[in-house]
Motif scaffolding. Structure first.
Motif, PDB file in Angstrom:
ATOM      1  N   GLY A 298      41.011  33.861  25.365  1.00 28.58           N
ATOM      2  CA  GLY A 298      40.681  34.671  26.533  1.00 28.58           C
ATOM      3  C   GLY A 298      41.945  35.079  27.260  1.00 28.58           C
ATOM      4  N   ASN A 299      41.868  36.175  27.940  1.00 32.60           N
ATOM      5  CA  ASN A 299      42.987  36.672  28.728  1.00 32.60           C
ATOM      6  C   ASN A 299      42.593  36.652  30.194  1.00 32.60           C
ATOM      7  N   VAL A 300      43.469  36.168  31.038  1.00 35.59           N
ATOM      8  CA  VAL A 300      43.229  36.141  32.472  1.00 35.59           C
ATOM      9  C   VAL A 300      44.140  37.177  33.124  1.00 35.59           C
ATOM     10  N   ASN A 301      43.536  38.160  33.789  1.00 34.34           N
ATOM     11  CA  ASN A 301      44.307  39.133  34.549  1.00 34.34           C
ATOM     12  C   ASN A 301      44.544  38.531  35.936  1.00 34.34           C
ATOM     13  N   VAL A 302      45.706  37.970  36.125  1.00 35.07           N
ATOM     14  CA  VAL A 302      46.021  37.240  37.355  1.00 35.07           C
ATOM     15  C   VAL A 302      45.925  38.148  38.583  1.00 35.07           C
ATOM     16  N   ASP A 303      46.209  39.436  38.420  1.00 36.66           N
ATOM     17  CA  ASP A 303      46.142  40.362  39.553  1.00 36.66           C
ATOM     18  C   ASP A 303      44.718  40.529  40.077  1.00 36.66           C
ATOM     19  N   GLU A 304      43.706  40.235  39.259  1.00 35.99           N
ATOM     20  CA  GLU A 304      42.308  40.346  39.688  1.00 35.99           C
ATOM     21  C   GLU A 304      41.868  39.162  40.546  1.00 35.99           C
ATOM     22  N   LEU A 305      42.663  38.108  40.573  1.00 34.53           N
ATOM     23  CA  LEU A 305      42.277  36.884  41.276  1.00 34.53           C
ATOM     24  C   LEU A 305      42.931  36.817  42.651  1.00 34.53           C
ATOM     25  N   PRO A 306      42.178  36.398  43.660  1.00 32.21           N
ATOM     26  CA  PRO A 306      42.739  36.323  45.016  1.00 32.21           C
ATOM     27  C   PRO A 306      43.544  35.042  45.233  1.00 32.21           C
ATOM     28  N   TRP A 307      44.470  35.108  46.185  1.00 38.75           N
ATOM     29  CA  TRP A 307      45.130  33.901  46.690  1.00 38.75           C
ATOM     30  C   TRP A 307      44.164  33.246  47.658  1.00 38.75           C
ATOM     31  N   VAL A 308      43.818  32.004  47.401  1.00 35.45           N
ATOM     32  CA  VAL A 308      42.845  31.260  48.205  1.00 35.45           C
ATOM     33  C   VAL A 308      43.594  30.283  49.105  1.00 35.45           C
ATOM     34  N   PRO A 309      43.271  30.233  50.406  1.00 37.33           N
ATOM     35  CA  PRO A 309      43.944  29.284  51.303  1.00 37.33           C
ATOM     36  C   PRO A 309      43.828  27.847  50.784  1.00 37.33           C
ATOM     37  N   TYR A 310      44.929  27.089  50.961  1.00 30.74           N
ATOM     38  CA  TYR A 310      44.979  25.717  50.457  1.00 30.74           C
ATOM     39  C   TYR A 310      45.320  24.766  51.587  1.00 30.74           C
ATOM     40  N   PHE A 311      46.597  24.473  51.788  1.00 37.48           N
ATOM     41  CA  PHE A 311      47.053  23.658  52.920  1.00 37.48           C
ATOM     42  C   PHE A 311      47.960  24.529  53.773  1.00 37.48           C
ATOM     43  N   GLY A 312      47.675  24.634  55.070  1.00 40.20           N
ATOM     44  CA  GLY A 312      48.520  25.451  55.938  1.00 40.20           C
ATOM     45  C   GLY A 312      48.655  26.855  55.375  1.00 40.20           C
ATOM     46  N   ASP A 313      49.897  27.293  55.157  1.00 35.67           N
ATOM     47  CA  ASP A 313      50.146  28.630  54.607  1.00 35.67           C
ATOM     48  C   ASP A 313      50.234  28.630  53.082  1.00 35.67           C
ATOM     49  N   ALA A 314      50.047  27.492  52.445  1.00 32.63           N
ATOM     50  CA  ALA A 314      50.038  27.427  50.984  1.00 32.63           C
ATOM     51  C   ALA A 314      48.725  28.015  50.466  1.00 32.63           C
ATOM     52  N   LYS A 315      48.778  28.618  49.265  1.00 35.65           N
ATOM     53  CA  LYS A 315      47.608  29.251  48.659  1.00 35.65           C
ATOM     54  C   LYS A 315      47.611  28.976  47.163  1.00 35.65           C
ATOM     55  N   PHE A 316      46.440  29.112  46.543  1.00 39.68           N
ATOM     56  CA  PHE A 316      46.375  28.998  45.088  1.00 39.68           C
ATOM     57  C   PHE A 316      45.555  30.133  44.497  1.00 39.68           C
ATOM     58  N   LYS A 317      45.837  30.447  43.234  1.00 35.91           N
ATOM     59  CA  LYS A 317      45.005  31.325  42.424  1.00 35.91           C
ATOM     60  C   LYS A 317      44.412  30.446  41.342  1.00 35.91           C
ATOM     61  N   LEU A 318      43.100  30.386  41.289  1.00 40.51           N
ATOM     62  CA  LEU A 318      42.431  29.589  40.272  1.00 40.51           C
ATOM     63  C   LEU A 318      42.314  30.430  39.009  1.00 40.51           C
ATOM     64  N   LEU A 319      43.044  30.038  37.968  1.00 39.70           N
ATOM     65  CA  LEU A 319      43.071  30.800  36.727  1.00 39.70           C
ATOM     66  C   LEU A 319      41.993  30.341  35.742  1.00 39.70           C
ATOM     67  N   LYS A 320      41.750  29.025  35.707  1.00 39.71           N
ATOM     68  CA  LYS A 320      40.803  28.484  34.732  1.00 39.71           C
ATOM     69  C   LYS A 320      40.394  27.083  35.143  1.00 39.71           C
ATOM     70  N   VAL A 321      39.115  26.755  34.945  1.00 43.45           N
ATOM     71  CA  VAL A 321      38.655  25.370  35.056  1.00 43.45           C
ATOM     72  C   VAL A 321      37.880  25.041  33.793  1.00 43.45           C
ATOM     73  N   ASN A 322      37.964  23.788  33.389  1.00 41.66           N
ATOM     74  CA  ASN A 322      37.244  23.323  32.220  1.00 41.66           C
ATOM     75  C   ASN A 322      36.336  22.171  32.651  1.00 41.66           C
ATOM     76  N   PRO A 323      35.047  22.460  32.848  1.00 41.16           N
ATOM     77  CA  PRO A 323      34.118  21.417  33.279  1.00 41.16           C
ATOM     78  C   PRO A 323      33.981  20.269  32.278  1.00 41.16           C
ATOM     79  N   VAL A 324      34.306  20.503  31.014  1.00 35.27           N
ATOM     80  CA  VAL A 324      34.175  19.467  29.990  1.00 35.27           C
ATOM     81  C   VAL A 324      35.293  18.433  30.118  1.00 35.27           C
ATOM     82  N   THR A 325      36.539  18.909  30.274  1.00 33.20           N
ATOM     83  CA  THR A 325      37.689  17.997  30.324  1.00 33.20           C
ATOM     84  C   THR A 325      38.143  17.675  31.741  1.00 33.20           C
ATOM     85  N   GLY A 326      37.708  18.473  32.725  1.00 35.60           N
ATOM     86  CA  GLY A 326      38.162  18.280  34.102  1.00 35.60           C
ATOM     87  C   GLY A 326      39.486  18.947  34.393  1.00 35.60           C
TER      88      GLY A 326
END
Length: 158
Positions: A16-44
């Motif tokens: 699979g290909n992830v277009n990182v530009d399509e994903l938003p920066w999500v607030p994390y701690f203070g002014d830090a942010k993350f982009k969630l690229l992939k999660v695997n519910p099987v492995t965690g």
């Protein structure tokens, strides 16, 4: 005897290909942010980009699983370690480690992170005060998309 029949009978998962530009920066701690690229519910496992403003310190954390961090931009370190990670460096954190990430220098930091299992955030006495895992990162991402009117990308798809 050839194993060709066994290989052909196996279920084929496609890359699979992830277009990182399509994903938003999500607030994390203070002014830090993350982009969630992939999660695997099987492995965690969860895979993110993390943005940390220059000179910001994140909370100390413990992780029971291993973590791999690739530095894309800026410089950072763990208060507990003598080294500084710069663009192009890779940090391997063994399972069972505790760290306090800190951005150093005048440039904002962006890292690419592969986390196996949970991140347990620690209080002043080493007690767990919060926990993140693939489910909590996914929930934050989906909640943020809903609040901002963004159509979420299915980051769980194989």
């Amino acid at each position: 005897m050839s194993n060709t029949k066994n290989v052909q009978a196996a279920v084929a998962y496609h890359a699979g290909n992830v277009n990182v530009d399509e994903l938003p920066w999500v607030p994390y701690f203070g002014d830090a942010k993350f982009k969630l690229l992939k999660v695997n519910p099987v492995t965690g496992q969860n895979i993110t980009l993390l943005y940390v403003p220059a000179k910001m310190q994140l909370p100390a954390h413990f992780h029971p699983g291993q973590v791999i961090v690739y530095t894309v931009q800026g410089s950072w370190r763990y208060l507990e370690e003598p080294w500084i990670s710069k663009p192009g460096d890779m940090v391997f954190e063994p399972a069972g480690s505790t760290h306090t990430p800190t951005a150093v220098g005048d440039e904002d930091v962006i890292t690419f992170n592969i986390v196996e299992g949970t991140l347990d955030y620690l209080g002043e006495n080493g007690e767990i005060i919060a926990r993140d895992n693939w489910e909590s990162f996914l929930k934050r991402y989906l909640d943020y998309c809903e609040a901002e009117g963004i159509e979420p990308v299915d980051v769980t798809a194989f």
